[in-house]
Motif scaffolding. Sequence first.
Motif, PDB file in Angstrom:
ATOM      1  N   ARG A  86       7.551   2.722  -4.401  1.00  0.00           N
ATOM      2  CA  ARG A  86       7.655   3.013  -2.969  1.00  0.00           C
ATOM      3  C   ARG A  86       6.380   3.672  -2.452  1.00  0.00           C
ATOM      4  O   ARG A  86       5.845   3.290  -1.418  1.00  0.00           O
ATOM      5  N   VAL A  87       5.897   4.700  -3.111  1.00  0.00           N
ATOM      6  CA  VAL A  87       4.629   5.365  -2.806  1.00  0.00           C
ATOM      7  C   VAL A  87       4.537   5.806  -1.339  1.00  0.00           C
ATOM      8  O   VAL A  87       3.686   5.353  -0.588  1.00  0.00           O
ATOM      9  N   TYR A  88       5.420   6.679  -0.931  1.00  0.00           N
ATOM     10  CA  TYR A  88       5.393   7.302   0.398  1.00  0.00           C
ATOM     11  C   TYR A  88       5.584   6.314   1.535  1.00  0.00           C
ATOM     12  O   TYR A  88       5.332   6.630   2.687  1.00  0.00           O
ATOM     13  N   ASP A  89       6.022   5.105   1.231  1.00  0.00           N
ATOM     14  CA  ASP A  89       6.161   4.113   2.293  1.00  0.00           C
ATOM     15  C   ASP A  89       7.370   4.427   3.181  1.00  0.00           C
ATOM     16  O   ASP A  89       7.279   4.438   4.399  1.00  0.00           O
ATOM     17  N   ARG A  90       8.517   4.667   2.563  1.00  0.00           N
ATOM     18  CA  ARG A  90       9.726   5.026   3.300  1.00  0.00           C
ATOM     19  C   ARG A  90      10.028   4.044   4.432  1.00  0.00           C
ATOM     20  O   ARG A  90      10.294   4.430   5.561  1.00  0.00           O
ATOM     21  N   SER A  91       9.944   2.765   4.149  1.00  0.00           N
ATOM     22  CA  SER A  91      10.249   1.725   5.136  1.00  0.00           C
ATOM     23  C   SER A  91       9.375   1.841   6.376  1.00  0.00           C
ATOM     24  O   SER A  91       9.840   1.722   7.516  1.00  0.00           O
ATOM     25  N   ALA A  92       8.094   2.086   6.172  1.00  0.00           N
ATOM     26  CA  ALA A  92       7.159   2.211   7.290  1.00  0.00           C
ATOM     27  C   ALA A  92       7.011   0.875   8.019  1.00  0.00           C
ATOM     28  O   ALA A  92       7.294  -0.197   7.488  1.00  0.00           O
ATOM     29  N   GLU A  93       6.541   0.948   9.265  1.00  0.00           N
ATOM     30  CA  GLU A  93       6.319  -0.251  10.066  1.00  0.00           C
ATOM     31  C   GLU A  93       5.224  -1.111   9.428  1.00  0.00           C
ATOM     32  O   GLU A  93       4.150  -0.614   9.098  1.00  0.00           O
ATOM     33  N   VAL A 108       6.562  -5.227  -0.197  1.00  0.00           N
ATOM     34  CA  VAL A 108       6.912  -6.406  -0.991  1.00  0.00           C
ATOM     35  C   VAL A 108       6.968  -6.082  -2.473  1.00  0.00           C
ATOM     36  O   VAL A 108       7.736  -6.698  -3.230  1.00  0.00           O
ATOM     37  N   ALA A 109       6.162  -5.108  -2.927  1.00  0.00           N
ATOM     38  CA  ALA A 109       6.197  -4.731  -4.344  1.00  0.00           C
ATOM     39  C   ALA A 109       7.557  -4.161  -4.706  1.00  0.00           C
ATOM     40  O   ALA A 109       8.095  -4.436  -5.783  1.00  0.00           O
ATOM     41  N   MET A 110       8.137  -3.374  -3.795  1.00  0.00           N
ATOM     42  CA  MET A 110       9.446  -2.781  -4.042  1.00  0.00           C
ATOM     43  C   MET A 110      10.550  -3.827  -3.948  1.00  0.00           C
ATOM     44  O   MET A 110      11.529  -3.787  -4.702  1.00  0.00           O
ATOM     45  N   GLN A 111      10.410  -4.781  -3.026  1.00  0.00           N
ATOM     46  CA  GLN A 111      11.447  -5.783  -2.829  1.00  0.00           C
ATOM     47  C   GLN A 111      11.470  -6.846  -3.922  1.00  0.00           C
ATOM     48  O   GLN A 111      12.532  -7.388  -4.246  1.00  0.00           O
ATOM     49  N   ARG A 170      -3.713   2.261   6.356  1.00  0.00           N
ATOM     50  CA  ARG A 170      -4.203   0.935   5.956  1.00  0.00           C
ATOM     51  C   ARG A 170      -3.728   0.564   4.559  1.00  0.00           C
ATOM     52  O   ARG A 170      -4.506   0.238   3.670  1.00  0.00           O
ATOM     53  N   GLY A 171      -2.419   0.601   4.386  1.00  0.00           N
ATOM     54  CA  GLY A 171      -1.840   0.226   3.105  1.00  0.00           C
ATOM     55  C   GLY A 171      -1.549  -1.260   3.020  1.00  0.00           C
ATOM     56  O   GLY A 171      -1.277  -1.920   4.023  1.00  0.00           O
ATOM     57  N   TRP A 172      -1.639  -1.805   1.823  1.00  0.00           N
ATOM     58  CA  TRP A 172      -1.288  -3.198   1.621  1.00  0.00           C
ATOM     59  C   TRP A 172      -0.667  -3.373   0.240  1.00  0.00           C
ATOM     60  O   TRP A 172      -0.910  -2.576  -0.673  1.00  0.00           O
ATOM     61  N   ALA A 173       0.147  -4.389   0.123  1.00  0.00           N
ATOM     62  CA  ALA A 173       0.816  -4.666  -1.142  1.00  0.00           C
ATOM     63  C   ALA A 173       0.908  -6.170  -1.340  1.00  0.00           C
ATOM     64  O   ALA A 173       0.955  -6.946  -0.375  1.00  0.00           O
ATOM     65  N   ALA A 174       0.918  -6.569  -2.598  1.00  0.00           N
ATOM     66  CA  ALA A 174       1.084  -7.975  -2.961  1.00  0.00           C
ATOM     67  C   ALA A 174       1.968  -8.045  -4.199  1.00  0.00           C
ATOM     68  O   ALA A 174       1.925  -7.173  -5.059  1.00  0.00           O
ATOM     69  N   ALA A 175       2.785  -9.065  -4.261  1.00  0.00           N
ATOM     70  CA  ALA A 175       3.685  -9.225  -5.397  1.00  0.00           C
ATOM     71  C   ALA A 175       4.017 -10.684  -5.608  1.00  0.00           C
ATOM     72  O   ALA A 175       3.937 -11.498  -4.683  1.00  0.00           O
ATOM     73  N   VAL A 222       5.085  -9.277 -10.991  1.00  0.00           N
ATOM     74  CA  VAL A 222       3.869  -8.483 -11.034  1.00  0.00           C
ATOM     75  C   VAL A 222       3.625  -7.960  -9.627  1.00  0.00           C
ATOM     76  O   VAL A 222       3.822  -8.688  -8.648  1.00  0.00           O
ATOM     77  N   GLN A 223       3.228  -6.682  -9.488  1.00  0.00           N
ATOM     78  CA  GLN A 223       3.109  -6.048  -8.180  1.00  0.00           C
ATOM     79  C   GLN A 223       1.852  -5.168  -8.116  1.00  0.00           C
ATOM     80  O   GLN A 223       1.415  -4.619  -9.135  1.00  0.00           O
ATOM     81  N   TYR A 224       1.344  -5.022  -6.883  1.00  0.00           N
ATOM     82  CA  TYR A 224       0.207  -4.119  -6.653  1.00  0.00           C
ATOM     83  C   TYR A 224       0.338  -3.518  -5.259  1.00  0.00           C
ATOM     84  O   TYR A 224       0.739  -4.192  -4.307  1.00  0.00           O
ATOM     85  N   LEU A 225      -0.008  -2.233  -5.137  1.00  0.00           N
ATOM     86  CA  LEU A 225       0.029  -1.536  -3.838  1.00  0.00           C
ATOM     87  C   LEU A 225      -1.133  -0.549  -3.766  1.00  0.00           C
ATOM     88  O   LEU A 225      -1.470   0.091  -4.760  1.00  0.00           O
ATOM     89  N   GLU A 226      -1.718  -0.425  -2.559  1.00  0.00           N
ATOM     90  CA  GLU A 226      -2.853   0.485  -2.382  1.00  0.00           C
ATOM     91  C   GLU A 226      -2.844   1.075  -0.979  1.00  0.00           C
ATOM     92  O   GLU A 226      -2.458   0.409  -0.011  1.00  0.00           O
ATOM     93  N   TRP A 227      -3.254   2.344  -0.859  1.00  0.00           N
ATOM     94  CA  TRP A 227      -3.412   3.028   0.426  1.00  0.00           C
ATOM     95  C   TRP A 227      -4.855   3.494   0.592  1.00  0.00           C
ATOM     96  O   TRP A 227      -5.574   3.697  -0.389  1.00  0.00           O
ATOM     97  N   THR A 228      -5.263   3.708   1.846  1.00  0.00           N
ATOM     98  CA  THR A 228      -6.507   4.415   2.139  1.00  0.00           C
ATOM     99  C   THR A 228      -6.157   5.864   2.412  1.00  0.00           C
ATOM    100  O   THR A 228      -5.367   6.165   3.307  1.00  0.00           O
ATOM    101  N   ALA A 229      -6.726   6.763   1.625  1.00  0.00           N
ATOM    102  CA  ALA A 229      -6.391   8.176   1.747  1.00  0.00           C
ATOM    103  C   ALA A 229      -7.069   8.787   2.968  1.00  0.00           C
ATOM    104  O   ALA A 229      -8.129   8.323   3.413  1.00  0.00           O
ATOM    105  N   PRO A 230      -6.466   9.837   3.540  1.00  0.00           N
ATOM    106  CA  PRO A 230      -7.101  10.533   4.673  1.00  0.00           C
ATOM    107  C   PRO A 230      -8.422  11.160   4.244  1.00  0.00           C
ATOM    108  O   PRO A 230      -8.567  11.627   3.126  1.00  0.00           O
TER     109      PRO A 230
END
Length: 436
Positions: free
Chosen positions: A192-199, A147-150, A239-244, A260-268
């Motif tokens: 985008r941050v490695y999302d690449r249109s992920a499910e 959603v941050a990208m869109q 476990r990534g999430w985004a809000a915009a 305004v946008q925010y995105l976060e991932w949980t790293a391995p």
Amino acid sequence: MKKTLYGTTAIVALGLAIVAAAPASAQAPAQGFSSTNFQFTVGGIARGFVGGVSQSQVGSYTANGTATPTAGSSGNLQSFDVQRDYRLDFTARATLPNGMVASAVAQFIPLSGPYSTSVGVESSIRRNWVSLQSAFGDVRIGAMDNVAMQMVQRSMDAFTAGSVTNAGKALNDYTTRPNVFGTDDVFATNMRVYDRSAEKIAYFSPRIEGFQVGVNYTPEASKDRNSGLATGTGGVYQRGWAAAGNYVNTFGAVGVRASVQYLEWTAPRNNVAGGVTLKDPSVWGVGGGITYMGFDLGGSYAKYSDIVNQPSNNPIRLDAAGTAVATNTARFLADVRVFELGLGYTFGPARVSVNYFNGESDTVKNAPTTTTTAALTGAGKDKLHAGAISGSYTMGPGVSIDATVFHVRATAPFSAANVTSTQKATGLLTGLMLTF
């Protein structure tokens, strides 16, 4: 060689301009078809690009970030290239008895080369999702951009495919860069941050008085598969999430937009030999613009924290075949800030814009390797400056001729010596753009 290059490109641009000056022919409206319950429509884009660029580079940058100046790596490169960009969009839509709308969207992108044969036809379906829309908003499930990208609002770019801002065609496909800004997954304000249109599952609220919000949850950074979670490889962002949120409205002759946008991932966790634990990456951004009597002034900003990057490829993301980069590969943690500005003007069927992009990375905070987490000395900062003057002429509904002249300057420090690799590129790119 350079004169020949620009002369050839100028001839191509002149020819396209002559074609653009011809009277536009009428275009039949798009036609759909229907089944028992759904109405189907077909759309998409077809774009062809012709361009030339002159580049000069000093030094090289190796995959593990410990580059030293290499003999013979300095020099100039003049290139002339032809590229294409196709996409076919299928949409099925049905209005339910209660007034809700159910739909399915599939976007097909033709692939070529060894990647397409090794992965199969599944990878050509880049975005695909199902949706249920009501007065309370739109819920989507499937492969789509976050959603941050869109929802980001940014500057106007007269070059339809994007010139130098946000991994545009000129910047990303017609130049090479010796630093962390060499990938379109990160380091652009579109986040985008490695999302690449992920499910993912996403929700978009209805727009009320100009305001709209969106949120999404993404199980892992993969495309078309969930093999990282299913097999326990764990070497990808999870476990990534985004809000915009954005605001789009008009007050008389003045148009206003903001986001305004925010995105976060949980790293391995512990995915690098030696028990190195990566930090959770995040990025936030803002953007906006104003329009008045044909003029459009806008821009956007993004700040990345603890982003993992490897110049040679995309780590911690599964490709369409469900394959991730080896867990013991050297990786870099970087803090990055980027911003872009643009001033555009629309007059009749023509548009012009001046755009500028600026990025700076703290380069490398540490470098997990197969044996240890070694701090790189003398890393300094990676920097990118890019500017472009672009124009577009609409020949008829859905058909335009675009052109952009751009200049890029990128620098990357060597960790082993107080030497900087610098690359400069100047080019001209034209294209025929079809939207249907």
